[in-house]
Design an enzyme around this catalytic site. Structure first.
Site, PDB file in Angstrom:
ATOM      1  N   LYS A  14     -33.325   7.498   7.225  1.00 20.48           N
ATOM      2  CA  LYS A  14     -32.111   6.827   7.718  1.00 20.48           C
ATOM      3  C   LYS A  14     -31.006   7.821   8.042  1.00 20.48           C
ATOM      4  O   LYS A  14     -30.237   7.586   8.971  1.00 20.48           O
ATOM      5  CB  LYS A  14     -31.644   5.709   6.793  1.00 20.48           C
ATOM      6  CG  LYS A  14     -31.077   6.138   5.492  1.00 20.48           C
ATOM      7  CD  LYS A  14     -30.696   4.918   4.683  1.00 20.48           C
ATOM      8  CE  LYS A  14     -30.640   5.228   3.226  1.00 20.48           C
ATOM      9  NZ  LYS A  14     -29.930   6.437   2.784  1.00 20.48           N
ATOM     10  N   ARG A  89     -24.393   0.299  -1.557  1.00 15.28           N
ATOM     11  CA  ARG A  89     -25.692   0.365  -2.221  1.00 15.28           C
ATOM     12  C   ARG A  89     -25.811  -0.704  -3.299  1.00 15.28           C
ATOM     13  O   ARG A  89     -26.859  -0.808  -3.937  1.00 15.28           O
ATOM     14  CB  ARG A  89     -25.812   1.721  -2.921  1.00 15.28           C
ATOM     15  CG  ARG A  89     -26.718   2.723  -2.223  1.00 15.28           C
ATOM     16  CD  ARG A  89     -26.530   4.012  -3.001  1.00 15.28           C
ATOM     17  NE  ARG A  89     -27.602   4.930  -2.937  1.00 15.28           N
ATOM     18  CZ  ARG A  89     -27.634   5.982  -2.120  1.00 15.28           C
ATOM     19  NH1 ARG A  89     -26.710   6.158  -1.219  1.00 15.28           N
ATOM     20  NH2 ARG A  89     -28.617   6.840  -2.193  1.00 15.28           N
ATOM     21  N   ARG A 123     -39.323  17.535   0.674  1.00 20.35           N
ATOM     22  CA  ARG A 123     -38.010  17.877   1.250  1.00 20.35           C
ATOM     23  C   ARG A 123     -37.401  19.111   0.571  1.00 20.35           C
ATOM     24  O   ARG A 123     -37.452  19.256  -0.637  1.00 20.35           O
ATOM     25  CB  ARG A 123     -37.082  16.671   1.059  1.00 20.35           C
ATOM     26  CG  ARG A 123     -35.758  16.802   1.734  1.00 20.35           C
ATOM     27  CD  ARG A 123     -35.196  15.466   2.064  1.00 20.35           C
ATOM     28  NE  ARG A 123     -34.618  14.788   0.910  1.00 20.35           N
ATOM     29  CZ  ARG A 123     -34.007  13.605   0.981  1.00 20.35           C
ATOM     30  NH1 ARG A 123     -33.919  12.981   2.132  1.00 20.35           N
ATOM     31  NH2 ARG A 123     -33.504  13.048  -0.091  1.00 20.35           N
ATOM     32  N   ARG A 155     -33.676  19.634  -3.964  1.00 20.32           N
ATOM     33  CA  ARG A 155     -32.505  19.023  -4.593  1.00 20.32           C
ATOM     34  C   ARG A 155     -32.931  18.488  -5.956  1.00 20.32           C
ATOM     35  O   ARG A 155     -34.020  17.942  -6.085  1.00 20.32           O
ATOM     36  CB  ARG A 155     -32.021  17.834  -3.745  1.00 20.32           C
ATOM     37  CG  ARG A 155     -30.971  18.175  -2.739  1.00 20.32           C
ATOM     38  CD  ARG A 155     -30.722  17.081  -1.727  1.00 20.32           C
ATOM     39  NE  ARG A 155     -30.594  15.717  -2.254  1.00 20.32           N
ATOM     40  CZ  ARG A 155     -30.412  14.640  -1.479  1.00 20.32           C
ATOM     41  NH1 ARG A 155     -30.318  14.778  -0.166  1.00 20.32           N
ATOM     42  NH2 ARG A 155     -30.323  13.445  -1.996  1.00 20.32           N
ATOM     43  N   ARG A 166     -34.464   6.673  -8.527  1.00 22.51           N
ATOM     44  CA  ARG A 166     -33.689   6.293  -7.340  1.00 22.51           C
ATOM     45  C   ARG A 166     -34.378   5.151  -6.581  1.00 22.51           C
ATOM     46  O   ARG A 166     -33.722   4.275  -6.047  1.00 22.51           O
ATOM     47  CB  ARG A 166     -33.496   7.512  -6.431  1.00 22.51           C
ATOM     48  CG  ARG A 166     -32.502   8.517  -7.005  1.00 22.51           C
ATOM     49  CD  ARG A 166     -32.613   9.860  -6.340  1.00 22.51           C
ATOM     50  NE  ARG A 166     -32.128   9.832  -4.969  1.00 22.51           N
ATOM     51  CZ  ARG A 166     -32.497  10.694  -4.035  1.00 22.51           C
ATOM     52  NH1 ARG A 166     -33.362  11.648  -4.313  1.00 22.51           N
ATOM     53  NH2 ARG A 166     -32.008  10.608  -2.825  1.00 22.51           N
TER      54      ARG A 166
HETATM   55  P1  AMP Z   1     -28.073  10.107  -0.774  1.00 20.92           P
HETATM   56  O1  AMP Z   1     -27.973  11.426  -0.117  1.00 20.92           O
HETATM   57  O2  AMP Z   1     -27.557   8.975   0.062  1.00 20.92           O
HETATM   58  O3  AMP Z   1     -29.445   9.814  -1.326  1.00 20.92           O
HETATM   59  O4  AMP Z   1     -27.083  10.144  -2.043  1.00 20.92           O
HETATM   60  C1  AMP Z   1     -27.288  11.081  -3.072  1.00 20.92           C
HETATM   61  C2  AMP Z   1     -26.734  10.529  -4.372  1.00 20.92           C
HETATM   62  O5  AMP Z   1     -25.315  10.288  -4.245  1.00 20.92           O
HETATM   63  C3  AMP Z   1     -27.311   9.197  -4.811  1.00 20.92           C
HETATM   64  O6  AMP Z   1     -28.559   9.312  -5.481  1.00 20.92           O
HETATM   65  C4  AMP Z   1     -26.210   8.690  -5.730  1.00 20.92           C
HETATM   66  O7  AMP Z   1     -26.240   9.342  -6.981  1.00 20.92           O
HETATM   67  C5  AMP Z   1     -24.939   9.144  -5.005  1.00 20.92           C
HETATM   68  N1  AMP Z   1     -24.494   8.094  -4.067  1.00 20.92           N
HETATM   69  C6  AMP Z   1     -24.538   8.112  -2.705  1.00 20.92           C
HETATM   70  N2  AMP Z   1     -24.057   6.975  -2.185  1.00 20.92           N
HETATM   71  C7  AMP Z   1     -23.692   6.205  -3.250  1.00 20.92           C
HETATM   72  C8  AMP Z   1     -23.155   4.895  -3.391  1.00 20.92           C
HETATM   73  N3  AMP Z   1     -22.893   4.109  -2.315  1.00 20.92           N
HETATM   74  N4  AMP Z   1     -22.907   4.432  -4.648  1.00 20.92           N
HETATM   75  C9  AMP Z   1     -23.151   5.183  -5.717  1.00 20.92           C
HETATM   76  N5  AMP Z   1     -23.692   6.407  -5.681  1.00 20.92           N
HETATM   77  C10 AMP Z   1     -23.954   6.928  -4.452  1.00 20.92           C
END
Ligand code: AMP
Length: 208
Positions: A14, A89, A123, A155, A166
């Site tokens: 995405k 989310r 990744r 990461r 996750r």
């Molecule tokens: P992502 O790159 O979108 O997978 O985000 C990495 C991490 O950031 C996630 O696993 C969460 O710990 C935190 N995160 C990102 N977006 C949110 C959100 N909308 N609400 C809470 N935590 C978030």
């Protein structure tokens, strides 16, 4: 108006599709994950708080997350629309978002858990320039960035324990958003399996 939300599990691509949609409509791509990673890299107070949650594979608390997204959506470059990636989310984040803006399109990029785990475990991220490597970008020399010669790492939240957590969080907390938006008739389901181009063709169809 293009107030777009992309929803999909980790590894659904995405983020990649969001960047293509950004260029298609010339609107900003807003990723809460990127905003947090920037805050962590620049060692801000917010970054320090967020880092622990993120590395453990947990969501950052709603008040912190909503604070950064609200500030970002208030910028003038969002007037003609935006593509949201990673926010909301949870249902409570979706309610909070409804108070400040109205989504026009919700695109669900769908892949199975097996595809998700497989893609994420491959990744890698450049420690210097943040370029992401994976199935669609394989470094010429293993673990070295093609562009800046920085070291590539996995990461912490892409490691197996955190990925599982996750994905669980995605199914439990984020997937219900699709039901929440359904009555508005703005949800489009897109098969996320295939090349970036294949998936982007499906995405563009939504806007034809
Ligand atoms: P992502 O790159 O979108 O997978 O985000 C990495 C991490 O950031 C996630 O696993 C969460 O710990 C935190 N995160 C990102 N977006 C949110 C959100 N909308 N609400 C809470 N935590 C978030």
């Amino acid at each position: 108006m293009h107030n777009i939300l992309l929803i999909g599990p980790q590894g659904s691509g995405k983020g990649t599709q969001a960047k293509l949609v950004k260029d298609l409509f010339n609107i900003p791509h807003i990723s809460t994950g990127d905003l947090f990673r920037e805050a962590i890299a620049s060692k801000t107070e917010l970054g320090k708080v967020a880092e622990q949650y993120i590395n453990d594979g947990n969501l950052v608390p709603d008040d912190i997350t909503f604070g950064i997204i609200k500030k970002r959506l208030e910028k003038t470059d969002c007037e003609a629309g935006y593509v949201l990636d990673g926010f909301p989310r949870t249902l409570s984040q979706a309610h909070a978002l409804d108070d400040i803006t109205a989504l026009t399109h919700v695109l669900e990029i769908f892949i199975s858990d097996d595809v998700s785990v497989d893609r994420i475990s491959k990744r890698r991220l450049c420690t210097k320039c943040s370029l992401i490597y994976g199935l669609n970008r394989i470094p010429k020399t293993s673990n070295i960035c093609d562009k800046c010669k920085g070291k590539l790492v996995q990461r912490d939240d892409d490691k197996p324990f955190a990925i599982k957590k996750r994905l669980e969080t995605y199914h439990d907390l984020t997937e219900p958003l699709l039901e929440y938006y359904k009555p508005r008739d703005i949800v489009h389901k897109i098969d996320g399996v295939g090349s970036v181009d294949d998936v982007f063709k499906r995405v563009k169809k939504v806007f034809e």
